[in-house]
Design an enzyme around this catalytic site. Structure first.
Site, PDB file in Angstrom:
ATOM      1  N   GLU A 181      -0.504  -9.271  -0.662  1.00 29.48           N
ATOM      2  CA  GLU A 181      -1.947  -9.493  -0.432  1.00 29.48           C
ATOM      3  C   GLU A 181      -2.709  -9.512  -1.761  1.00 29.48           C
ATOM      4  O   GLU A 181      -3.646 -10.291  -1.937  1.00 29.48           O
ATOM      5  CB  GLU A 181      -2.484  -8.419   0.520  1.00 29.48           C
ATOM      6  CG  GLU A 181      -1.960  -8.630   1.952  1.00 29.48           C
ATOM      7  CD  GLU A 181      -2.280  -7.481   2.889  1.00 29.48           C
ATOM      8  OE1 GLU A 181      -1.917  -6.335   2.554  1.00 29.48           O
ATOM      9  OE2 GLU A 181      -2.890  -7.727   3.943  1.00 29.48           O
ATOM     10  N   GLU A 196       4.464  -5.376   7.410  1.00 25.59           N
ATOM     11  CA  GLU A 196       3.702  -4.331   8.104  1.00 25.59           C
ATOM     12  C   GLU A 196       4.118  -4.123   9.558  1.00 25.59           C
ATOM     13  O   GLU A 196       4.093  -2.999  10.059  1.00 25.59           O
ATOM     14  CB  GLU A 196       2.196  -4.629   8.044  1.00 25.59           C
ATOM     15  CG  GLU A 196       1.559  -4.358   6.688  1.00 25.59           C
ATOM     16  CD  GLU A 196       1.639  -5.533   5.723  1.00 25.59           C
ATOM     17  OE1 GLU A 196       2.417  -6.483   5.981  1.00 25.59           O
ATOM     18  OE2 GLU A 196       0.937  -5.494   4.698  1.00 25.59           O
ATOM     19  N   ALA A 239       0.873  -1.175   0.000  1.00 25.55           N
ATOM     20  CA  ALA A 239       0.000   0.000   0.000  1.00 25.55           C
ATOM     21  C   ALA A 239       0.907   1.221   0.000  1.00 25.55           C
ATOM     22  O   ALA A 239       2.065   1.144   0.432  1.00 25.55           O
ATOM     23  CB  ALA A 239      -0.880  -0.018   1.246  1.00 25.55           C
ATOM     24  N   GLY A 256       0.648  -4.995   0.844  1.00 29.40           N
ATOM     25  CA  GLY A 256      -0.513  -5.038  -0.055  1.00 29.40           C
ATOM     26  C   GLY A 256      -0.193  -5.697  -1.388  1.00 29.40           C
ATOM     27  O   GLY A 256      -1.096  -6.199  -2.058  1.00 29.40           O
TER      28      GLY A 256
HETATM   29  N1  COA Z   1       4.628   3.109  -0.524  1.00 31.39           N
HETATM   30  C1  COA Z   1       5.008   4.280  -1.039  1.00 31.39           C
HETATM   31  N2  COA Z   1       6.161   4.439  -1.725  1.00 31.39           N
HETATM   32  C2  COA Z   1       6.916   3.353  -1.887  1.00 31.39           C
HETATM   33  C3  COA Z   1       6.581   2.102  -1.361  1.00 31.39           C
HETATM   34  C4  COA Z   1       5.360   2.008  -0.656  1.00 31.39           C
HETATM   35  N3  COA Z   1       4.928   0.846  -0.156  1.00 31.39           N
HETATM   36  N4  COA Z   1       7.569   1.223  -1.662  1.00 31.39           N
HETATM   37  C5  COA Z   1       8.490   1.896  -2.368  1.00 31.39           C
HETATM   38  N5  COA Z   1       8.110   3.188  -2.499  1.00 31.39           N
HETATM   39  C6  COA Z   1       8.819   4.278  -3.181  1.00 31.39           C
HETATM   40  C7  COA Z   1       9.984   4.794  -2.349  1.00 31.39           C
HETATM   41  O1  COA Z   1       9.523   5.717  -1.389  1.00 31.39           O
HETATM   42  C8  COA Z   1      10.821   5.418  -3.419  1.00 31.39           C
HETATM   43  O2  COA Z   1      10.250   6.662  -3.802  1.00 31.39           O
HETATM   44  P1  COA Z   1      11.173   7.977  -3.977  1.00 31.39           P
HETATM   45  O3  COA Z   1      12.122   7.591  -5.090  1.00 31.39           O
HETATM   46  O4  COA Z   1      10.199   9.031  -4.367  1.00 31.39           O
HETATM   47  O5  COA Z   1      11.860   8.172  -2.681  1.00 31.39           O
HETATM   48  C9  COA Z   1      10.647   4.468  -4.602  1.00 31.39           C
HETATM   49  O6  COA Z   1       9.425   3.784  -4.353  1.00 31.39           O
HETATM   50  C10 COA Z   1      11.751   3.456  -4.744  1.00 31.39           C
HETATM   51  O7  COA Z   1      11.874   2.750  -3.514  1.00 31.39           O
HETATM   52  P2  COA Z   1      13.231   2.586  -2.713  1.00 31.39           P
HETATM   53  O8  COA Z   1      12.897   2.308  -1.290  1.00 31.39           O
HETATM   54  O9  COA Z   1      14.140   3.733  -3.000  1.00 31.39           O
HETATM   55  O10 COA Z   1      13.830   1.276  -3.425  1.00 31.39           O
HETATM   56  P3  COA Z   1      14.849   0.232  -2.786  1.00 31.39           P
HETATM   57  O11 COA Z   1      15.280  -0.638  -3.939  1.00 31.39           O
HETATM   58  O12 COA Z   1      15.882   0.912  -1.994  1.00 31.39           O
HETATM   59  O13 COA Z   1      13.968  -0.648  -1.773  1.00 31.39           O
HETATM   60  C11 COA Z   1      12.000  -1.890  -1.085  1.00 31.39           C
HETATM   61  C12 COA Z   1      12.924  -1.469  -2.252  1.00 31.39           C
HETATM   62  C13 COA Z   1      10.812  -2.614  -1.688  1.00 31.39           C
HETATM   63  C14 COA Z   1      12.768  -2.839  -0.146  1.00 31.39           C
HETATM   64  C15 COA Z   1      11.544  -0.641  -0.298  1.00 31.39           C
HETATM   65  O14 COA Z   1      11.035   0.303  -1.235  1.00 31.39           O
HETATM   66  C16 COA Z   1      10.496  -0.896   0.743  1.00 31.39           C
HETATM   67  O15 COA Z   1      10.788  -1.430   1.797  1.00 31.39           O
HETATM   68  N6  COA Z   1       9.232  -0.478   0.456  1.00 31.39           N
HETATM   69  C17 COA Z   1       8.158  -0.580   1.402  1.00 31.39           C
HETATM   70  C18 COA Z   1       7.657  -1.999   1.522  1.00 31.39           C
HETATM   71  C19 COA Z   1       6.581  -2.088   2.593  1.00 31.39           C
HETATM   72  O16 COA Z   1       6.806  -1.898   3.757  1.00 31.39           O
HETATM   73  N7  COA Z   1       5.368  -2.410   2.136  1.00 31.39           N
HETATM   74  C20 COA Z   1       4.244  -2.577   3.010  1.00 31.39           C
HETATM   75  C21 COA Z   1       3.447  -1.330   3.094  1.00 31.39           C
HETATM   76  S1  COA Z   1       2.084  -1.524   4.177  1.00 31.39           S
END
Ligand code: COA
Length: 264
Positions: free
Chosen positions: A119, A139, A70, A116
């Site tokens: 999910e 989460e 999400a 999400g």
């Molecule tokens: N919601 C909003 N933005 C998200 C996102 C999310 N769930 N997951 C990634 N993004 C965005 C980042 O903020 C970043 O945006 P920016 O360039 O404007 O800063 C962009 O996507 C790229 O992500 P980034 O974190 O820089 O890539 P990474 O390769 O370093 O890491 C992940 C990849 C997937 C490990 C990391 O993005 C992450 O942990 N995301 C969240 C996952 C999560 O907790 N999901 C559950 C949500 S309830």
């Protein structure tokens, strides 16, 4: 190829009775914001009403992420009521909607499927992952719990014990382990992912649409404690004998030819 509605965060392409829906926010790793959930809902309604569409593939744009969850930025300042509404709306418009969809939906998990995103994949009927895919429900690392069905569907797919571990540790699982645990049906190299999904979809297209729709309904009934799955099966099995697809399927078998189903 027929013209379909254009969306902002979602791409759709109909090819040989299979609608591919691509979540298209690659700069945010295809995170699901409210608009994307709404557009997925609308694209699915379109797929439901289009007799040409026999199955759906959902995937993410780019080579890095299916859906990274999400949209964290969007819900960052939500209060209790807004949090509850976020979850309920998601269940209604997307996750339960997919699970109960009348046509099979295949998740082509092409990278991160987190929160999400996992999910979404778990709500689909069939999952195929690319070798680079990483799946998890992280989460609890954000001080929240899965709110789009993850606490329920993960336990159904991998068992209660592994679900407890994955959700409480927030650890990711690689594609090979996901296949071992039954979280995905197949793992293939990324360039072959959509082809593998298309092959599964092509087989579905040969089957009776009404029988496929009924099978989805009855399998789901077994996981819904409002119903006795066996009773639903007896009822629905009986109804099939009144369909023209049943008559055609049996006639074709006896006449040693391929059936031509009309879905009625
Ligand atoms: N919601 C909003 N933005 C998200 C996102 C999310 N769930 N997951 C990634 N993004 C965005 C980042 O903020 C970043 O945006 P920016 O360039 O404007 O800063 C962009 O996507 C790229 O992500 P980034 O974190 O820089 O890539 P990474 O390769 O370093 O890491 C992940 C990849 C997937 C490990 C990391 O993005 C992450 O942990 N995301 C969240 C996952 C999560 O907790 N999901 C559950 C949500 S309830």
């Amino acid at each position: 190829m027929q013209t379909m509605t254009t969306y902002e965060n979602v791409l759709t392409e109909l090819n040989q009775k299979v609608l591919t829906i691509t979540v298209n926010r690659p700069d945010k790793l295809n995170a699901l914001n409210a608009k994307t959930i709404e557009e997925l809902h609308e694209a699915l309604i379109e797929a439901e009403n289009d007799k040409e569409v026999r199955s759906v593939i959902i995937t993410g744009a780019g080579e890095k992420s299916f859906v990274a969850g999400a949209d964290i930025a969007e819900f960052a300042n939500y209060n209790i009521e807004q949090g509850k509404l976020l979850s309920a709306t998601g269940h209604f418009k997307l996750f339960n909607f997919i699970e109960n969809f009348s046509k099979p939906i295949i998740a082509a998990v092409n990278g991160f499927a987190l929160g999400g995103g996992l999910e979404l994949a778990m709500a689909c009927h069939i999952r195929v992952a690319s070798e680079n895919a990483k799946m998890g429900l992280p989460e609890t690392s954000l001080g929240v719990i899965p709110g789009y069905g993850g606490t329920q569907r993960l336990a159904q797919l991998v068992g209660k014990g592994k679900a407890f571990e994955m959700i409480t540790t927030a650890d990711m699982m690689n594609a090979a382990d996901a296949c071992k645990w039954g979280l995905v049906n197949y793992v293939v190299p990324l360039p072959e992912l959509l082809q593998k999904c298309a092959e599964i979809a092509a087989k579905i297209s040969l089957r009776s649409p009404i029988a496929v729709k009924t099978a989805i309904k009855v399998i789901n009934a077994g996981f819904n404690n409002k119903f006795n799955g066996y009773d639903v099966e007896i009822e629905e099995f009986g109804k099939m004998f009144g369909t023209s697809d049943f008559k055609e399927g049996v006639r074709a078998f006896l006449e040693k030819r391929k059936p031509s189903f009309n879905g009625n």
